[in-house]
Design an enzyme around this catalytic site. Structure first.
Site: not given
Ligand code: LLP
Length: 440
Positions: A333, A364-365, A393, A329, A247, A290-292
């Site tokens: 958001y 088309c939006e 994402y 996004r 996150g 982490p992802g992002r």
């Molecule tokens: N762990 C869990 C249990 C999660 O649900 C998520 C993200 C992560 C880790 C990774 O989070 P990150 O480090 O990437 O923030 N679509 C949205 C973000 C949704 C995140 C969902 N869960 C966006 O584009 O901002």
């Protein structure tokens, strides 16, 4: 180039005479592979991994692990990269699991998440022997115990707890409050412990939380970590592993805060260490997922400029060949982005007079916008528009709206360009269809 812009682009970016990533000329890639085009710069991802590991080394006295949250962007190549870097992998559906296994990711390093795991998913995760199943609710626990008994297994699990800690981010990205659809609240967690004490098929080895996404303040992580470990201490179930989820935020525009990974790791490490001392326990292994912040900055979206429409006294629309289909996004958001305009030859077009435009796509939006308001040099048809911080994402939330094929993805290393996802074709779009059966 301004430092606040530089930090949005891959670390290998060079700006003169043309814009290049890892030594590859963007304009040449766009000509060869078409647009919209997504580029991933591996060195930037490697660097993010190293930053996390360095912070663990500096601040955490116990074992530490880094997982990649595959939902940020999943493909065979990125799974193989994560494997080669020794990361663990967080998956959240049967299909993410299957892609990971197909790409050769070792099941023991996979964590299976989800707030509504189906019987099929639980059975598949057990059959694959995934490292941990991150249990989300009581019903899931009961079903998992049943299936584990059927397969004669004792499955290591974590409990995902909802610590009731709020964070400052978009409403849709908050997951740590009591009213969240995810995880066990405190009363349910008590009942889960009672159930687990009578269940031999499940072994509780970890506690998990995830507060939300695109978070820039470390304090909620510290507060929530402390709350969860205090609860563990009170219930005499000290975890082998503690995961405060993922996150952590990244800047998308020059004015966004920086997102210092070390600051978050330090705050969590201090809270976990203090709580371990209080309960006279060994510090648990710490696992961040982490992802992002691992892949966001590595990704750049490359669009081709099309129609420009000036509505005098109102606004100027600048249309590019991608939009909500590959990046939902902004529409979902209200997320804000930065962009850089290049001429067809790949030079930054900053000699031209500037104008304020709204960057939109071909869908088309009216909600199909990428940037509501940005000052750019006057754009011409066939210029290129680069949108940085496109690695997380975008493609994972992309669609075929208006039957647009999804973009091609290139993996960039110095001296090497690899097409890791080809552009979808008409054949892909038709593949699932069957003809109308006619009347009667
Ligand atoms: N762990 C869990 C249990 C999660 O649900 C998520 C993200 C992560 C880790 C990774 O989070 P990150 O480090 O990437 O923030 N679509 C949205 C973000 C949704 C995140 C969902 N869960 C966006 O584009 O901002």
């Amino acid at each position: 180039m301004d430092e606040r812009v530089k930090r949005l682009f891959p670390i290998t970016t060079t700006w003169q005479p043309t814009v290049q990533f890892a030594g590859h000329d963007v304009a040449a890639l766009a000509r060869r592979y078409g647009t919209p085009l997504y580029l991933y710069d591996q060195a930037t991802m490697d660097d993010a991994v190293a930053t996390y590991r360095h912070a663990f080394h500096l601040f955490y006295p116990g074992q530490s692990h880094l997982a990649y949250a595959a939902k940020a962007y999943l493909s065979t190549a990125i799974v193989q990269w994560a494997n080669a870097k020794g990361l663990e992998l967080d998956v959240v559906s049967l299909w993410e699991l299957q892609i990971a296994l197909h790409a050769g990711f070792p099941a023991p390093r996979i964590h299976f998440h989800g707030n509504n795991k189906t019987d099929e998913e639980l059975q598949a995760a057990l059959a694959a022997s995934v490292g941990q199943i991150v249990c989300d609710n009581e019903n899931e626990l009961r079903r998992l115990a049943h299936f584990a008994a059927g397969q004669g297994r004792c499955q290591p699990i974590w409990l995902r707890l909802t610590p009731d800690v709020d964070v400052h981010t978009h409403e849709y990205r908050r997951t740590g409050r009591r009213d969240s659809k995810f995880g066990f609240g405190w009363p349910e967690a008590e009942r889960a412990l009672a159930f687990l004490s009578k269940t031999e098929q499940l072994r509780l080895v970890g506690l998990h939380m995830h507060l939300g996404s695109q978070i820039f303040t470390a304090e909620p992580y510290a507060v929530a970590s402390q709350r969860i470990l205090r609860w563990a201490g009170e219930h005499d179930i000290w975890p082998e592993t503690f995961s405060p989820g993922g996150g952590w935020g990244v800047p998308y525009t020059p004015s966004d805060p920086g997102g210092d990974i070390g600051e978050m790791v330090q705050a969590i490490a201090a809270a976990v260490t203090a709580e371990s001392e209080r309960w006279q326990r060994q510090v648990p292994a710490l696992l961040l997922e982490p992802g992002r912040s691992l892949v966001g900055r590595a990704g750049v979206a490359v669009y081709r400029v099309g129609q420009r429409k000036a509505v005098p006294g109102v606004r100027t629309w600048l249309t590019v060949d991608g939009g909500m289909g590959d990046n939902l996004r902004p529409a979902l958001y209200g997320s804000r982005y930065y962009a850089l305009l290049l001429d067809q030859g790949g030079h930054i077009a900053d000699k031209r007079p500037a104008e304020t435009v709204q960057v939109v796509g071909p869908y088309c939006e009216s909600g199909d916008f990428l940037i509501k308001r940005i000052k750019l040099p006057q754009a011409r048809r066939d210029d290129l528009l680069l949108m940085p911080v496109s690695g997380a994402y975008h493609l994972s939330m992309s669609s075929n709206y208006n039957m647009h094929p999804r973009p091609a993805v290139l993996w960039l290393q110095r001296g090497r360009v690899t097409l890791v996802q080809r552009r979808e074709t008409l054949a892909d779009l038709k593949r699932r269809d069957a003809p109308w059966p006619e009347e009667g």
